[in-house]
Design a protein around this motif. Structure first.
Motif, PDB file in Angstrom:
ATOM      1  N   THR A 112      40.446 -34.288   4.299  1.00 26.97           N
ATOM      2  CA  THR A 112      40.868 -32.879   4.256  1.00 26.97           C
ATOM      3  C   THR A 112      39.833 -32.333   3.043  1.00 26.97           C
ATOM      4  O   THR A 112      39.452 -31.096   3.145  1.00 26.97           O
ATOM      5  CB  THR A 112      41.940 -32.866   3.733  1.00 26.97           C
ATOM      6  OG1 THR A 112      43.157 -33.584   4.904  1.00 26.97           O
ATOM      7  CG2 THR A 112      42.636 -31.605   3.314  1.00 26.97           C
TER       8      THR A 112
ATOM      9  N   SER B 115      36.372 -31.619   4.328  1.00 28.22           N
ATOM     10  CA  SER B 115      36.446 -30.343   5.368  1.00 28.22           C
ATOM     11  C   SER B 115      36.452 -28.893   4.526  1.00 28.22           C
ATOM     12  O   SER B 115      35.918 -28.032   4.999  1.00 28.22           O
ATOM     13  CB  SER B 115      37.908 -30.663   6.233  1.00 28.22           C
ATOM     14  OG  SER B 115      37.703 -31.470   6.855  1.00 28.22           O
ATOM     15  N   VAL B 116      37.465 -28.938   3.746  1.00 23.21           N
ATOM     16  CA  VAL B 116      37.655 -27.913   2.651  1.00 23.21           C
ATOM     17  C   VAL B 116      36.189 -27.489   2.003  1.00 23.21           C
ATOM     18  O   VAL B 116      35.828 -26.249   2.088  1.00 23.21           O
ATOM     19  CB  VAL B 116      38.683 -27.879   1.678  1.00 23.21           C
ATOM     20  CG1 VAL B 116      38.534 -26.779   0.605  1.00 23.21           C
ATOM     21  CG2 VAL B 116      40.034 -28.008   2.541  1.00 23.21           C
TER      22      VAL B 116
ATOM     23  N   ALA C  45      33.370 -28.262   3.182  1.00 22.98           N
ATOM     24  CA  ALA C  45      32.226 -28.030   4.262  1.00 22.98           C
ATOM     25  C   ALA C  45      32.902 -26.409   4.609  1.00 22.98           C
ATOM     26  O   ALA C  45      31.754 -25.695   4.836  1.00 22.98           O
ATOM     27  CB  ALA C  45      32.432 -28.885   5.249  1.00 22.98           C
ATOM     28  N   ALA C  46      33.938 -26.051   4.584  1.00 22.43           N
ATOM     29  CA  ALA C  46      34.166 -24.700   4.921  1.00 22.43           C
ATOM     30  C   ALA C  46      33.978 -23.700   3.816  1.00 22.43           C
ATOM     31  O   ALA C  46      33.634 -22.358   4.289  1.00 22.43           O
ATOM     32  CB  ALA C  46      35.718 -24.691   5.297  1.00 22.43           C
ATOM     33  N   PHE C  47      33.799 -24.180   2.610  1.00 19.66           N
ATOM     34  CA  PHE C  47      33.551 -23.178   1.421  1.00 19.66           C
ATOM     35  C   PHE C  47      32.617 -23.763   0.547  1.00 19.66           C
ATOM     36  O   PHE C  47      33.041 -24.194  -0.663  1.00 19.66           O
ATOM     37  CB  PHE C  47      34.936 -23.071   0.754  1.00 19.66           C
ATOM     38  CG  PHE C  47      35.870 -22.331   1.658  1.00 19.66           C
ATOM     39  CD1 PHE C  47      36.021 -20.786   2.099  1.00 19.66           C
ATOM     40  CD2 PHE C  47      37.041 -23.056   1.942  1.00 19.66           C
ATOM     41  CE1 PHE C  47      36.971 -20.428   2.756  1.00 19.66           C
ATOM     42  CE2 PHE C  47      38.138 -22.663   2.792  1.00 19.66           C
ATOM     43  CZ  PHE C  47      38.262 -21.171   3.253  1.00 19.66           C
ATOM     44  N   PRO C  48      31.380 -24.190   0.782  1.00 19.28           N
ATOM     45  CA  PRO C  48      30.542 -24.904   0.174  1.00 19.28           C
ATOM     46  C   PRO C  48      30.176 -24.083  -1.135  1.00 19.28           C
ATOM     47  O   PRO C  48      29.969 -24.763  -2.135  1.00 19.28           O
ATOM     48  CB  PRO C  48      29.358 -24.869   1.137  1.00 19.28           C
ATOM     49  CG  PRO C  48      29.338 -23.668   2.091  1.00 19.28           C
ATOM     50  CD  PRO C  48      30.842 -23.635   2.280  1.00 19.28           C
TER      51      PRO C  48
END
Length: 224
Positions: free
Chosen positions: A52, A55-56, A58-61
């Motif tokens: 998780t 993933s977060v 990767a979504a908001f680098p």
């Protein structure tokens, strides 16, 4: 570390001896802190948290790279894919390790284990110990095990084949209720003793004690 002291063990042993005065059935009470380590559950939570977090990221680098630059107090720079991947993996590993450390706290770990899984693991453990310690170890296959697992707050009653043929599983409900009523109050020995006495009452009409009856299993509480 023992759960009960010698005096409490004697309460249970006396109850077993008393219950078996009127029945040829052999009653085996078993007490354990936990029926399973639930290491697979801990690893599942660790993996889920780590995945998780990554993933977060990767979504908001940009959010995380800017935060990292500010923490280090350095100038912002253009992060390469390799640098960001290294950061993401490092944070994921840290999240995995932190979750694992937190879940070593027993009270928290057992709260997070799903109820149906705890019920299944306790039942499996009860049957497994019954097969080793009581099943078919009496002449008439008349062994009954009361199994109490403290951390899961679960109990099971497992009966040998001769008893299971005559006594439906739901009949043990009163013994279970009387046992757990005392255990909930913190009176573990008294609760097990109450359950033992109830089991003896259930067995007596079906398996009365004969004059030449031999005590085939020890009249004592087994702590695992």
């Amino acid at each position: 570390m023992a759960i009960l002291d010698p005096a409490q063990h004697k309460i249970v042993s006396d109850a077993v001896a008393e219950a078996e005065l009127t029945t040829s059935g052999e009653i085996v009470p078993v007490l354990t802190q936990a029926s399973d380590s639930y290491s697979d559950v801990v690893l599942a939570y660790c993996a889920a948290i780590a995945f998780t977090v990554m993933s977060v990221m990767a979504a908001f680098p940009t959010v995380f790279t800017d935060l990292w630059d500010s923490i280090l107090g350095g100038w912002g720079h253009d992060w390469t894919t390799g640098e960001f991947t290294t950061l993401m993996l490092g944070v994921g590993i840290a999240a995995f390790a932190a979750t694992w450390a937190v879940l070593q706290i027993g009270a928290l770990k057992f709260r997070l284990v799903p109820g149906p899984l705890k019920r299944a693991r306790v039942r499996d453990a009860a049957v497994r110990h019954f097969k080793v310690g009581a099943e078919s170890r009496t002449h008439g296959r008349t062994g009954v095990m009361l199994y109490l697992s403290m951390h899961e707050h679960r109990a099971e009653i497992v009966a040998d084949s001769a008893i299971a043929e005559l006594v439906p599983a739901e009949v043990w409900g009163e013994a279970m209720a009387d046992m757990l009523a005392e255990v909930r109050k913190g009176c573990i020995a008294d609760g097990i003793a109450a359950g033992v006495r109830d089991v003896g009452k259930v067995l007596s009409p079906h398996f009365p004690r004969a004059e030449d009856d031999v005590n085939e299993l020890p009249d004592r509480l087994i702590e695992l």
